[in-house]
Design a protein around this motif. Structure first.
Motif, PDB file in Angstrom:
ATOM      1  N   ILE A 257     119.816  97.935  74.490  1.00 41.45           N
ATOM      2  CA  ILE A 257     120.367  98.830  73.463  1.00 41.45           C
ATOM      3  C   ILE A 257     119.471 100.043  73.292  1.00 41.45           C
ATOM      4  O   ILE A 257     119.944 101.182  73.207  1.00 41.45           O
ATOM      5  N   GLU A 258     118.143  99.792  73.242  1.00 40.50           N
ATOM      6  CA  GLU A 258     117.204 100.906  73.093  1.00 40.50           C
ATOM      7  C   GLU A 258     117.279 101.839  74.296  1.00 40.50           C
ATOM      8  O   GLU A 258     117.215 103.068  74.148  1.00 40.50           O
ATOM      9  N   ALA A 259     117.423 101.219  75.496  1.00 47.07           N
ATOM     10  CA  ALA A 259     117.546 102.046  76.694  1.00 47.07           C
ATOM     11  C   ALA A 259     118.811 102.885  76.636  1.00 47.07           C
ATOM     12  O   ALA A 259     118.822 104.055  77.032  1.00 47.07           O
ATOM     13  N   GLY A 260     119.907 102.263  76.100  1.00 46.18           N
ATOM     14  CA  GLY A 260     121.155 103.012  75.947  1.00 46.18           C
ATOM     15  C   GLY A 260     120.994 104.170  74.976  1.00 46.18           C
ATOM     16  O   GLY A 260     121.496 105.269  75.214  1.00 46.18           O
ATOM     17  N   LYS A 261     120.265 103.899  73.869  1.00 45.40           N
ATOM     18  CA  LYS A 261     120.033 104.960  72.891  1.00 45.40           C
ATOM     19  C   LYS A 261     119.222 106.094  73.510  1.00 45.40           C
ATOM     20  O   LYS A 261     119.504 107.276  73.286  1.00 45.40           O
ATOM     21  N   LYS A 262     118.196 105.708  74.306  1.00 47.27           N
ATOM     22  CA  LYS A 262     117.367 106.730  74.946  1.00 47.27           C
ATOM     23  C   LYS A 262     118.194 107.556  75.925  1.00 47.27           C
ATOM     24  O   LYS A 262     118.018 108.771  76.037  1.00 47.27           O
ATOM     25  N   GLN A 263     119.113 106.847  76.631  1.00 50.78           N
ATOM     26  CA  GLN A 263     119.965 107.569  77.568  1.00 50.78           C
ATOM     27  C   GLN A 263     120.853 108.565  76.825  1.00 50.78           C
ATOM     28  O   GLN A 263     121.031 109.709  77.262  1.00 50.78           O
ATOM     29  N   ILE A 264     121.393 108.112  75.665  1.00 45.69           N
ATOM     30  CA  ILE A 264     122.225 109.015  74.860  1.00 45.69           C
ATOM     31  C   ILE A 264     121.391 110.199  74.376  1.00 45.69           C
ATOM     32  O   ILE A 264     121.846 111.350  74.411  1.00 45.69           O
ATOM     33  N   GLU A 265     120.149 109.894  73.925  1.00 47.41           N
ATOM     34  CA  GLU A 265     119.277 110.971  73.468  1.00 47.41           C
ATOM     35  C   GLU A 265     118.978 111.950  74.592  1.00 47.41           C
ATOM     36  O   GLU A 265     118.953 113.166  74.389  1.00 47.41           O
TER      37      GLU A 265
END
Length: 512
Positions: A257-265
């Protein structure tokens, strides 16, 4: 149907033969007779009978109870004792071996047959139950989720290897302990303890899910983010007999999830970078045009001066060159001012007590000639009872000059410009409200972009209204410096900029 095989263990040969005869008459098979404990064990290993009929008193060093215990432990073959002894000591020793029957001699044939049939049925059910238990145990041990079971007193009765690994407790250590001692959970942010869901399951008889952001505190104090649910265990009559807790380590899920958030960022940063890049391109296009035009004009004028013998004409071109230089210098100054405002390096605000009745006429005086030249009218609504405004005079002067300059440029010939000031003391803190209006309507679709850098109204060049599109962004930044607010609205043939200010004080001033 296969006959049940029965091993007879009896040291009296006549009694043994009689027993064998009766069993065969009942339809059972009696493949062997043993007269001692040692022989009984060997025959049981060799023949694998379905039942052993065991006399307690046997010849040799091993009696029937010891032999029965060894047979049941090694081979899981049920034993029925046939004995003439019923003393308390013998009975207690026999009970320890968990026999399936205990018949006192002499006994009736029907009684013997009934005990045998009950033993066969009971043992078959026990074997099936053990097989199911082994299957369930293997299943629970092989699944990837952690499983903990408890009884009605919240005492641990089972843990699979995954639960052992996550909690740090071995099953043999945990069994018999309260579930809250083994399964310690808390909120990940506050670290406040959370009640074990097993207690609620046993109390309410419902399935319970853990709240989000729950962590498991292991035996050694480590913290693991988990997700779980607990459900009641019920018997065939729907009575609750315990609870089962299933949970899992969600560390990898949270990382994903954090990796997904970082990707979105990162994607958002990429979009912002593209916007910045586009802004840079717009800036370069504008600057190249705005800087090149004055330079080209000045070069042309220099050439004209070189060719012209007319002193009056030369003065005209010098005047034009001076205007182009001023235009070039103004653009550069605007760029530098906006850069300083955005980088928080603008000079420190120094509040002055501005007497608006005197100060504002002084600000608008330079615009009077320009307004007359454009056949415009400027109306000033300035009450005589305005209190002094404690604000930065330099910044406020720049704001009003930019707003008046903007309205002069876009107000058509014969149009009207109105500058109004009023004081609102009904709210705390009191506010000074300055409005600059002109009789030229801006399309509603353009209003959201009015304070964007380098933005100019469509067809501005057609209207012969040059400019860099930096004046209003500078105004917006200066208003922020003064801790004020500026709004723009347009309709019914008018556009109005409304500036709302409160007094600035020396100690809590927002300083750059």
């Amino acid at each position: 149907m296969t006959k049940a095989k029965i091993l007879v263990v009896e040291d009296e040969a006549i009694v043994a033969k009689d027993l064998q005869y009766r069993l065969i008459k009942f339809g059972y098979a009696v493949p062997a007779i043993a007269s001692s404990g040692e022989e009984a064990i060997n025959k049981a290993v060799e023949l694998s009978p379905d039942i052993v009929l065991m006399d307690i008193k046997l010849k040799g060093v091993m009696d029937g109870i010891e032999a029965a215990q060894e047979i049941y432990k090694r081979l899981d073959i049920p034993v029925i004792y046939l004995t003439a002894y019923a003393d308390e000591n013998t009975l207690e020793r026999a009970k320890i071996t968990e026999p399936f029957g205990y018949l006192l001699k002499p006994f009736k044939e029907k009684e013997l047959q009934t005990n045998i049939e009950i033993t066969l049925t009971k043992h078959a059910l026990e074997r099936e139950l053990k097989a199911n238990k082994k299957w369930l145990d293997a299943l629970l041990r092989s699944i990837s989720d952690a499983v903990i079971a408890s009884d009605m007193q919240e005492l641990i009765t089972f843990m699979n290897p995954v639960a052992e690994n996550l909690t740090g407790w071995k099953q043999e250590e945990a069994c018999g302990r309260n579930s809250s001692e083994i399964f310690k959970i808390a909120n990940a942010e506050t670290h406040n303890a959370i009640e074990s869901p097993i207690a609620r399951v046993l109390q309410d008889g419902i399935t319970v899910n853990l709240p989000a952001e729950t962590i498991l505190i292991t035996k050694d104090g480590a913290e693991i983010p988990i997700d779980d649910s607990a459900a009641p265990i019920k018997d065939d009559k729907d009575n609750i007999t315990g609870a089962v807790l299933v949970f899992r380590d969600i560390t990898e899920r949270k990382r994903a999830i954090e990796a997904g958030k970082k990707q979105i960022e990162q994607e958002q940063l990429l979009v912002q970078w593209e916007e910045i890049n586009q802004l840079k391109n717009d800036f370069l296009n504008l600057v190249s045009h705005e800087l090149r035009s004055p330079l080209s004009n000045m070069k042309l004028m220099i050439q004209m001066l070189q060719l012209s013998p007319n002193t009056e004409e030369a003065q005209h071109y010098l005047h034009l060159m001076e205007g182009e230089c001023d235009r070039e210098l103004g653009l550069i100054n605007d760029l530098l001012d906006l850069q300083r405002l955005e980088s928080s390096s603008y000079p420190v605000i120094t509040p002055d007590a501005l007497v608006l009745q005197q100060w504002i006429p002084w600000i608008i005086e330079p615009f009077q000639i320009r307004i007359q030249q454009h056949q415009q009218t400027l109306r000033l609504n300035l009450p005589s009872n305005l209190p002094p405004l404690l604000s930065d005079g330099i910044s406020l002067e720049r704001i009003l000059v930019e707003l008046l300059n903007n309205t002069c440029k876009y107000t058509p010939a014969g149009g009207e410009i109105i500058l109004s000031v009023r004081h609102n003391s009904s709210e705390a803190p009191a506010k000074t409200i300055i409005t600059v209006s002109n009789s030229k309507e801006i399309p509603v679709t353009e209003l959201p972009r009015i304070f964007e850098k380098f933005y100019r109204l469509p067809n501005a060049d057609i209207w012969n209204q040059g400019g860099s599109g930096l004046g209003l962004p500078i105004v917006e930044k200066l208003v922020e410096q003064l801790q004020g607010n500026i709004q723009v609205e347009s309709g019914n043939g008018w556009t109005t900029f409304t500036l709302i200010l409160t007094d600035l004080y020396s100690d809590p001033i927002a300083k750059r």
